[in-house]
Design a protein around this motif. Sequence first.
Motif, mmCIF file in Angstrom:
data_model
loop_
_atom_site.group_PDB
_atom_site.id
_atom_site.type_symbol
_atom_site.label_atom_id
_atom_site.label_comp_id
_atom_site.label_asym_id
_atom_site.label_seq_id
_atom_site.Cartn_x
_atom_site.Cartn_y
_atom_site.Cartn_z
ATOM 1 N N VAL A 429 -7.096 3.927 -2.820
ATOM 2 C CA VAL A 429 -6.492 3.079 -3.855
ATOM 3 C C VAL A 429 -5.175 2.489 -3.359
ATOM 4 C CG1 VAL A 429 -5.366 3.157 -6.118
ATOM 5 C CG2 VAL A 429 -7.626 4.168 -5.817
ATOM 6 N N MET A 430 -4.374 3.312 -2.685
ATOM 7 C CA MET A 430 -3.117 2.803 -2.133
ATOM 8 C C MET A 430 -3.375 1.817 -0.990
ATOM 9 S SD MET A 430 -0.614 3.857 -3.821
ATOM 10 C CE MET A 430 -0.424 4.950 -5.209
ATOM 11 N N ALA A 431 -4.403 2.079 -0.204
ATOM 12 C CA ALA A 431 -4.731 1.144 0.877
ATOM 13 C C ALA A 431 -5.201 -0.193 0.324
ATOM 14 C CB ALA A 431 -5.814 1.755 1.776
ATOM 15 N N ALA A 432 -5.962 -0.152 -0.778
ATOM 16 C CA ALA A 432 -6.382 -1.405 -1.407
ATOM 17 C C ALA A 432 -5.181 -2.172 -1.955
ATOM 18 C CB ALA A 432 -7.377 -1.107 -2.526
ATOM 19 N N PHE A 433 -4.220 -1.451 -2.505
ATOM 20 C CA PHE A 433 -2.999 -2.100 -2.978
ATOM 21 C C PHE A 433 -2.247 -2.733 -1.814
ATOM 22 C CE2 PHE A 433 1.633 -1.496 -3.669
ATOM 23 C CZ PHE A 433 1.816 -2.458 -4.637
#
Length: 931
Positions: A429-433
């Motif tokens: 999720v953080m990588a997608a952000f």
Amino acid sequence: MDGLAALLIPLAIAYFAAPFVALFMALGNRTRARELHSRINDLERRLNAALTAAPSPGAVPGPPPPMRESAPTPDVSPPIGVPPVAAPPAPAPVSAAIPEPSPTPARTPAETAARVAAAMVPPRAPPPWRGESLEQAVGTRWVVWVGGVALALGGVFLVSYAIEQGLIGPRVRIALASLLAIALIALGEWTRRNEQLSGFVGVPSAHVPSILTAVGTTIAFATVYAAFALYALIGPMAAFILLGFVAIATLAAALLHGPALAALGLVGAEVVPLLVSTEEPTYWALYIYLAVVTAAALALARVRLWRWLALTAVVAGVLWALPDIDAAATNVLAPHAFHIVVSFALVALLVVAGFMLGPDIDDGVIDAVSSGTLSAFVLVAALSVVSVHHDALSLAAFTFVVVATVGVAWCAESAAAAVPAAALLSALVMAAFAAEREIVQLLAPGGASAGAGGPEPSAANVTLHLVLGSGLAALFGGVGFAAQGRSSRAEAPMCWAAASVFAPLAILAALYYRIAGFERSFPFAALAVLLAALFTVATETLNKRPPRPGSAAAQAIYATGAVAALALALTLALEKGWLTIALTLTAFGVAWVERGRALPALRWLAGLIVVVVIARIAWEPRIVGDDVGTTPIFNWLLYGYGIPALAFWAGGHLLRKRADDVPARMVDAAAILFTVLLATLEIRHYVHNGNIYRVSSGLTEIALQVCVGLAMTIGLERVRARTGSIVHDIGAMVVAAITLAGIVFGLTLAQNPLVTGAPVGPAFINLVLLGYGLPAGLAIVLALMARETRPIQYRVIAAIAAVALSLLYLTLETTRLFQGPVLTANRVSEAQQYTYSAVWLVYGVALLVAGLLLPSKPARIASGAVILLTVLKVFLIDMADLAGIWRALSFIGLGVVLIGIGYLYQRLLFPTRAVAGATPPAPDAPAPVSR
């Protein structure tokens, strides 16, 4: 006539089926009669034996007979109608340890016989199941199943016939179908209460009440749907409620009637929203309904311990969360979040073993269903966050399920495997952000209007994600370390430790890219150093504690995390090309940690890092893009490939000390690959002034590649001799084969100066020396090294390559001395042609001398080949092209050399020894040859 035919057809079927049914019934009666007759005969034999062994009144019991084993008597039952033959009397076994009985009142023979018969007849037990015959299958199950299907189809056909004849209207049809469904369900309940199972004891049979109830609920589903979709007698909301009621009632009935009805009810309940559609769908109604259905299904699965039912309900819940999951409207986001949170809570409450209302499980055991069902809804929550571009409401739902997953796993170790899954999804999720940074920058206004009218899109949610990422990293890191030492098994601590290390590192890397964009950032590098220090402290703390299951594995994981954090700090503090270097240093660190903690997982982690680094290199071989630099040798290729090569060589050496397994071989192979790539790319960088993607290749590049290839082959041969590794063996063979291809197709054919006409430079220090002289010397060294270590085929090829390169060098250098820098500038003179022959002869003699001194048979064979080539040249070319003194000198020189060679062979290699008293051989007789 149609009605009469409808009546006659069932009668005809019954008429033809009756004999077969009667036959099956007769066979069954005969089998039961045989069983009864056999049991009666057995009872008679036992009774007669007891009566014979019973003592007479007043008799004094004598000493017991000696104990002896008797062979079992086969049970031979007489056929039906033949009277049984009484068995001969046998003495009843009496234990010698039993004390002499006290006197008792005398009994009559009738009383004694009755008591003995009662004692001899054991309680009846069901006979063991020995398979199912065709008769039993037909009579106990098939007729019931077919009857249920026929009953349902009969109702459908009856309604269809009435509709075709116009006998009843839509309302009457629905009413009659409803009555039929109610009647069948009531009949199923009545037969259950007066339960009569078809078949024999111990034979699997069909349950008639379940069949009747299933048929009734099926008709109820069809009736409600027909009232809505076909006749429009009820509206969507009424149909939705009625269908849901039927489905939930079916699930409730499954408590009494078994799993088949549960499957029917769950499938019906999940299909109801697809059957009933409206122009304006309401997600709140859908997800409230699904919450009730999921709760009913999971409760039933918990009561009856039907894991398949729980898994089916979870899969259905996950699938129902996907429609419009990317819709950003509040009236869609809120019910989606409600569905995810409520479904997760129901799973945690009813499915997770050892937690709340879940089933029992042994301490420390990780349950796949418990962990998998929790992870499924964490995955859905993560998809929701990514689909709506990190909306605050979806982030809140995701944060709730992640925190709840950690809490549930803390209370119930059966769900411990869900913690690494939650950590991985949090990092994703953080990588997608972070990945949205590029898109946001493209959409953000630039120039004078940048930042006007509010914050720029690239920084809109940075603070929220920074706080959220820090919180999740602290959650996984802190709770993962606190969970060490609580379990009685090793699996759960390993899961906690993996999440504790991976989540902070991955979240830090994602936030770094989002905020700093892979530029140097000393604050993030400081955070990475802090993580390395924390992981080191965790390793030492666990090392000082008393040994517990999984503590050694956790120490290894935290030590690996410390090495990875330090590598990440280097990446963040230095330039972006150091990412590859950091990964390779991590592989070395893992190998170093594995030396102190013998864990197979660490070895495979090193192999996984190798795969990641190779994928990174395949994506961008220049490591840093266009910033490689133009300085020969000392550029980013040296750091980007040289440091990884050294790290892999050292890591492979450490791993190989414990075992030469697949991970160690992967690291060794990566060391060879990066060494070869370093040399190859540095050569291309030097030759083409920094452009490693240049298509063409000249003599300079091919010559350097061949020299380096031969040198690497020699080095790998030395390494192979010391390690005995199959990777080094295969690596040496592969590099040698590629180099041989460069010699044959590059130096000999494509880039030969006699073919291309390209200038070769000065007289002696030129491209001829680089392309043919140096490779010839290296090939000679390789051929000498392979004399004792490689098979004959390898040695022959190496010798041929060495001789060919040497001969090419001598020929091209002779041409350079006569022709100048361009070897094809002038015609070949007689002096030049003669010099070729002289040089070849000298080279052949030198090979012969070397072969005699070493001694080396391949060298002597090569000498013979060169001499033969020279002889052919003299007789075919020199005789035609030379004249005068040059022709004479050519033949004279050849003759002198050949005679000299014969003399050497006679005196040194095959000398003739004189034997005392022997008569010299006649002139025509062959002389004896001594080897």
